[in-house]
Design a protein around this motif. Structure first.
Motif, PDB file in Angstrom:
ATOM      1  N   UNK A   1      33.451  42.336  31.784  1.00 37.27           N
ATOM      2  CA  UNK A   1      33.987  43.805  31.870  1.00 37.27           C
ATOM      3  C   UNK A   1      34.308  43.757  33.221  1.00 37.27           C
ATOM      4  N   UNK A   2      34.042  43.730  34.287  1.00 37.22           N
ATOM      5  CA  UNK A   2      33.886  44.002  36.027  1.00 37.22           C
ATOM      6  C   UNK A   2      35.506  43.429  36.441  1.00 37.22           C
ATOM      7  N   UNK A   3      35.358  42.092  36.084  1.00 43.65           N
ATOM      8  CA  UNK A   3      36.691  41.143  36.320  1.00 43.65           C
ATOM      9  C   UNK A   3      37.549  42.094  35.758  1.00 43.65           C
ATOM     10  N   UNK A   4      37.694  42.083  34.421  1.00 40.50           N
ATOM     11  CA  UNK A   4      38.658  42.391  33.886  1.00 40.50           C
ATOM     12  C   UNK A   4      39.017  44.003  34.813  1.00 40.50           C
ATOM     13  N   UNK A   5      38.722  44.745  34.848  1.00 38.06           N
ATOM     14  CA  UNK A   5      39.130  46.329  35.477  1.00 38.06           C
ATOM     15  C   UNK A   5      40.082  45.033  36.823  1.00 38.06           C
ATOM     16  N   UNK A   6      39.003  44.624  37.210  1.00 35.57           N
ATOM     17  CA  UNK A   6      40.615  44.087  38.789  1.00 35.57           C
ATOM     18  C   UNK A   6      41.755  43.108  38.390  1.00 35.57           C
ATOM     19  N   UNK A   7      41.413  42.695  37.373  1.00 35.15           N
ATOM     20  CA  UNK A   7      42.821  41.811  37.517  1.00 35.15           C
ATOM     21  C   UNK A   7      43.630  42.470  36.273  1.00 35.15           C
TER      22      UNK A   7
ATOM     23  N   UNK B   1      43.107  36.614  43.475  1.00 32.93           N
ATOM     24  CA  UNK B   1      42.272  37.602  42.132  1.00 32.93           C
ATOM     25  C   UNK B   1      41.174  35.641  42.502  1.00 32.93           C
ATOM     26  N   UNK B   2      41.705  34.607  42.752  1.00 30.99           N
ATOM     27  CA  UNK B   2      40.108  33.854  42.701  1.00 30.99           C
ATOM     28  C   UNK B   2      39.024  34.222  43.620  1.00 30.99           C
ATOM     29  N   UNK B   3      39.061  34.464  44.490  1.00 30.95           N
ATOM     30  CA  UNK B   3      38.635  35.255  45.855  1.00 30.95           C
ATOM     31  C   UNK B   3      37.910  36.694  45.171  1.00 30.95           C
ATOM     32  N   UNK B   4      38.588  37.323  44.710  1.00 29.16           N
ATOM     33  CA  UNK B   4      37.190  38.651  43.541  1.00 29.16           C
ATOM     34  C   UNK B   4      36.307  37.379  42.587  1.00 29.16           C
ATOM     35  N   UNK B   5      37.237  36.715  42.006  1.00 26.42           N
ATOM     36  CA  UNK B   5      36.646  35.682  40.786  1.00 26.42           C
ATOM     37  C   UNK B   5      35.484  34.955  41.775  1.00 26.42           C
ATOM     38  N   UNK B   6      35.174  34.434  42.613  1.00 24.11           N
ATOM     39  CA  UNK B   6      33.917  33.961  43.060  1.00 24.11           C
ATOM     40  C   UNK B   6      33.508  34.357  44.022  1.00 24.11           C
TER      41      UNK B   6
ATOM     42  N   UNK C   1      29.290  36.038  22.452  1.00 23.58           N
ATOM     43  CA  UNK C   1      30.237  36.758  22.470  1.00 23.58           C
ATOM     44  C   UNK C   1      29.659  38.087  23.303  1.00 23.58           C
ATOM     45  N   UNK C   2      28.794  39.375  23.040  1.00 22.94           N
ATOM     46  CA  UNK C   2      28.085  40.359  24.082  1.00 22.94           C
ATOM     47  C   UNK C   2      28.345  39.588  25.306  1.00 22.94           C
ATOM     48  N   UNK C   3      27.643  38.312  25.373  1.00 25.73           N
ATOM     49  CA  UNK C   3      27.310  37.774  27.263  1.00 25.73           C
ATOM     50  C   UNK C   3      28.903  37.786  27.914  1.00 25.73           C
ATOM     51  N   UNK C   4      29.582  37.093  27.222  1.00 23.81           N
ATOM     52  CA  UNK C   4      30.899  37.337  27.712  1.00 23.81           C
ATOM     53  C   UNK C   4      31.800  38.862  27.633  1.00 23.81           C
ATOM     54  N   UNK C   5      31.599  39.776  26.818  1.00 23.14           N
ATOM     55  CA  UNK C   5      32.255  40.652  26.981  1.00 23.14           C
ATOM     56  C   UNK C   5      31.756  41.604  28.067  1.00 23.14           C
TER      57      UNK C   5
ATOM     58  N   UNK D   1      47.904  44.448  35.598  1.00 22.33           N
ATOM     59  CA  UNK D   1      48.429  44.888  34.428  1.00 22.33           C
ATOM     60  C   UNK D   1      48.519  43.608  33.649  1.00 22.33           C
ATOM     61  N   UNK D   2      47.233  43.146  33.809  1.00 23.68           N
ATOM     62  CA  UNK D   2      47.342  41.669  32.542  1.00 23.68           C
ATOM     63  C   UNK D   2      46.472  41.838  32.316  1.00 23.68           C
ATOM     64  N   UNK D   3      46.737  41.084  30.670  1.00 20.67           N
ATOM     65  CA  UNK D   3      45.399  41.538  30.003  1.00 20.67           C
ATOM     66  C   UNK D   3      44.904  39.709  30.198  1.00 20.67           C
ATOM     67  N   UNK D   4      43.723  39.086  29.699  1.00 19.43           N
ATOM     68  CA  UNK D   4      42.868  38.158  29.198  1.00 19.43           C
ATOM     69  C   UNK D   4      43.879  37.079  29.368  1.00 19.43           C
ATOM     70  N   UNK D   5      44.714  36.899  28.510  1.00 25.36           N
ATOM     71  CA  UNK D   5      45.617  35.213  28.535  1.00 25.36           C
ATOM     72  C   UNK D   5      45.563  35.088  29.331  1.00 25.36           C
ATOM     73  N   UNK D   6      46.590  36.218  30.068  1.00 26.03           N
ATOM     74  CA  UNK D   6      47.466  35.789  31.541  1.00 26.03           C
ATOM     75  C   UNK D   6      47.016  36.052  32.942  1.00 26.03           C
ATOM     76  N   UNK D   7      45.798  36.165  32.787  1.00 25.52           N
ATOM     77  CA  UNK D   7      45.360  35.574  34.183  1.00 25.52           C
ATOM     78  C   UNK D   7      44.815  34.491  33.575  1.00 25.52           C
ATOM     79  N   UNK D   8      44.280  34.174  32.458  1.00 24.13           N
ATOM     80  CA  UNK D   8      44.132  32.847  32.943  1.00 24.13           C
ATOM     81  C   UNK D   8      44.898  31.489  32.035  1.00 24.13           C
ATOM     82  N   UNK D   9      45.786  31.695  32.286  1.00 24.05           N
ATOM     83  CA  UNK D   9      47.291  31.499  32.165  1.00 24.05           C
ATOM     84  C   UNK D   9      47.090  31.096  33.662  1.00 24.05           C
ATOM     85  N   UNK D  10      47.532  32.220  34.870  1.00 27.92           N
ATOM     86  CA  UNK D  10      47.715  32.353  36.101  1.00 27.92           C
ATOM     87  C   UNK D  10      46.638  31.484  37.032  1.00 27.92           C
ATOM     88  N   UNK D  11      45.643  31.207  36.088  1.00 27.66           N
ATOM     89  CA  UNK D  11      44.515  30.679  36.850  1.00 27.66           C
ATOM     90  C   UNK D  11      44.873  29.157  36.640  1.00 27.66           C
TER      91      UNK D  11
END
Length: 148
Positions: free
Chosen positions: A26-32, A111-116, A18-22, A37-47
């Motif tokens: 963090x940096x990717x979360x700031x971008x999406x 976001x896929x390009x950023x994630x890569x 959990x610590x490693x995941x959080x 304006x997305x939350x974690x579940x929203x970007x996961x659905x989008x992906x």
């Protein structure tokens, strides 16, 4: 309490994961969140929709291991922002088919390009052997089959 507690929370695997995941997200979360304006579940659905095309909320939930109420809220938010459309299934009127709109596809590609790039950055401090071991261990813990 006279006994020394031998349990070390810092090495308790669920805590460490959990610590490693959080920390690593963090940096990717700031971008999406910042760009869309997305939350974690929203970007996961989008992906999931970006990667696999048309899906139902149930299919996304099963594949992503996300509870149906969280999926439902994410779908609602993405629909409000016009990132996806919902169409009733003709064969089963209880189901909705979810599809990305052109805005949703553009957000996914961005976001896929950023994630890569972000994934490559996270892996850059690891050797190829460390990456292979980490991938194998995480897939085993998640009970997934390695990609072929």
């Amino acid at each position: 309490m006279d006994e020394k507690d031998e349990f070390d929370l810092q090495f308790f695997l669920p805590y460490l994961l959990n610590q490693a995941a959080e920390e690593s997200s963090l940096a990717f979360q700031k971008i999406y969140k910042g760009r869309y304006g997305m939350l974690r579940t929203e970007w996961r659905v989008l992906f999931h929709l970006g990667m696999y095309g048309e899906m139902t909320a149930k299919e996304i939930g099963e594949r992503a291991k996300i509870h149906k109420t969280k999926i439902s809220r994410a779908v609602q938010k993405l629909a409000e922002r016009r990132f996806l459309t919902r169409t009733r299934d003709e064969a089963d009127r209880r189901l909705e088919r979810l599809t990305l709109t052109s805005a949703g596809r553009a957000a996914y590609k961005d976001l896929r390009a950023v994630a890569q790039r972000y994934d490559a950055q996270l892996r850059s401090d690891m050797t190829p052997d460390e990456i292979a071991i980490l991938n194998s261990a995480l897939l085993k813990l998640a009970q997934l089959s390695p990609p072929r």
